[in-house]
Design a protein around this motif. Structure first.
Motif, PDB file in Angstrom:
ATOM      1  N   UNK A   1      12.438   3.848 -11.731  1.00 50.70           N
ATOM      2  CA  UNK A   1      11.461   3.676 -12.803  1.00 50.70           C
ATOM      3  C   UNK A   1      12.203   3.247 -14.051  1.00 50.70           C
ATOM      4  N   UNK A   2      11.496   2.581 -14.954  1.00 50.32           N
ATOM      5  CA  UNK A   2      12.047   2.334 -16.277  1.00 50.32           C
ATOM      6  C   UNK A   2      10.964   2.488 -17.331  1.00 50.32           C
TER       7      UNK A   2
ATOM      8  N   UNK B   1       5.821   3.566 -19.043  1.00 47.93           N
ATOM      9  CA  UNK B   1       6.659   3.594 -17.850  1.00 47.93           C
ATOM     10  C   UNK B   1       6.244   2.474 -16.921  1.00 47.93           C
ATOM     11  N   UNK B   2       7.226   1.984 -16.181  1.00 48.84           N
ATOM     12  CA  UNK B   2       6.964   0.931 -15.208  1.00 48.84           C
ATOM     13  C   UNK B   2       7.675   1.299 -13.914  1.00 48.84           C
ATOM     14  N   UNK B   3       7.040   1.018 -12.795  1.00 40.73           N
ATOM     15  CA  UNK B   3       7.679   1.251 -11.506  1.00 40.73           C
ATOM     16  C   UNK B   3       8.798   0.252 -11.287  1.00 40.73           C
ATOM     17  N   UNK B   4       9.856   0.745 -10.700  1.00 38.43           N
ATOM     18  CA  UNK B   4      10.945  -0.127 -10.288  1.00 38.43           C
ATOM     19  C   UNK B   4      10.755  -0.555  -8.846  1.00 38.43           C
ATOM     20  N   UNK B   5      11.856  -0.644  -8.130  1.00 36.00           N
ATOM     21  CA  UNK B   5      11.803  -1.151  -6.763  1.00 36.00           C
ATOM     22  C   UNK B   5      11.507  -0.063  -5.722  1.00 36.00           C
ATOM     23  N   UNK B   6      11.828   1.193  -6.045  1.00 36.18           N
ATOM     24  CA  UNK B   6      11.646   2.280  -5.071  1.00 36.18           C
ATOM     25  C   UNK B   6      11.018   3.507  -5.740  1.00 36.18           C
ATOM     26  N   UNK B   7       9.798   3.416  -6.257  1.00 37.16           N
ATOM     27  CA  UNK B   7       9.210   4.540  -6.983  1.00 37.16           C
ATOM     28  C   UNK B   7       8.601   5.639  -6.122  1.00 37.16           C
TER      29      UNK B   7
END
Lengths: 114, 115
Positions: free
Chosen positions: A47-48, A55-61
């Motif tokens: 997440x970032x 907040x935003x989901x990354x590649x493996x949330x």
């Protein structure tokens, strides 16, 4: 000296426990990130956040959530820890405003789920 | 899907030799390409970085070569030293409207420099 501090270097938790990983930065950075590092897979973004409460989901949330109530603090939450979440977790922060921005990393938290 | 592909996975070089690590990317929205160095027990730290409008950047013994048309970039470590033994990650950054940005990392190269 810039600093990203992760609250624990080592953690051992039981399957099904709720786990909190805390990260604090003292650089007034807008962006904060949570990565996990596994051998052969590199650093994968979970997440970032680019602002407080954003907040935003990354590649493996999957299996994770985050919280950013204050600019300097970014928490990673494992709602129900599982053994496949055993890993090294790295927090990082960076500025948003300039093109050549460095990401600063904490020392990592090695989490073992048993 | 690995957006940044890094090779080799591991590398052994003799002291004084040249270490070369390669990366390739697919997304043309990436606008900044840093390399990070990580020693055991530490978080990664920025080593050197390049923008896509530059073909080469040198800092001491470390050089990045960048080929925009091929979407490839590489790290060269000249006169490699035992103290360079570490894991190296290439990365690519994408900026979002609104000010956020994120880094996508390669899978890492474990470099060992032998005496």
């Amino acid at each position: 000296d810039v600093k990203v501090t992760q609250s624990s270097r080592y953690l051992v938790k039981r399957t099904g426990e709720k786990v909190f990983l805390e990260c604090v930065q003292d650089m007034d950075h807008e962006n904060m990130f949570w990565y996990r590092q596994d051998p052969g897979l590199g650093l994968r973004l979970i997440y970032f956040s680019y602002d407080v409460k954003m907040k935003e989901k990354g590649d493996i949330p999957e299996g994770y959530s985050v919280s950013r109530e204050k600019k300097e603090r970014f928490s990673l939450i494992l709602e129900s820890a599982s053994t496949n979440q055993t890993s090294m977790y790295l927090c990082a922060s960076s500025l948003s405003l300039f093109i050549q921005t460095e990401a600063f990393f904490g020392q990592g938290t090695r989490l073992t789920v048993v | 899907q690995q957006q940044v592909k890094q090779s080799p996975q591991s590398l052994i070089v003799q002291k004084g030799g040249i270490s070369i690590i390669n990366c390739a990317y697919e997304n043309t929205a990436f606008d900044y390409f840093p390399w990070y160095q990580q020693f055991p027990g530490k978080g990664p730290a920025l080593l050197i970085a390049i923008r896509p409008d530059v073909s080469e950047k040198k800092e001491g013994r470390f050089t990045i070569s960048f080929n925009k048309s091929a979407k490839q970039f590489s790290l060269h470590i000249m006169d490699s030293q035992p103290g360079d033994s570490a894991t190296y990650f290439c990365a690519a950054r994408r900026e979002f409207t609104g000010g956020g940005n994120k880094l996508t990392f390669g899978t890492g190269t474990q470099l060992k420099v032998e005496l």
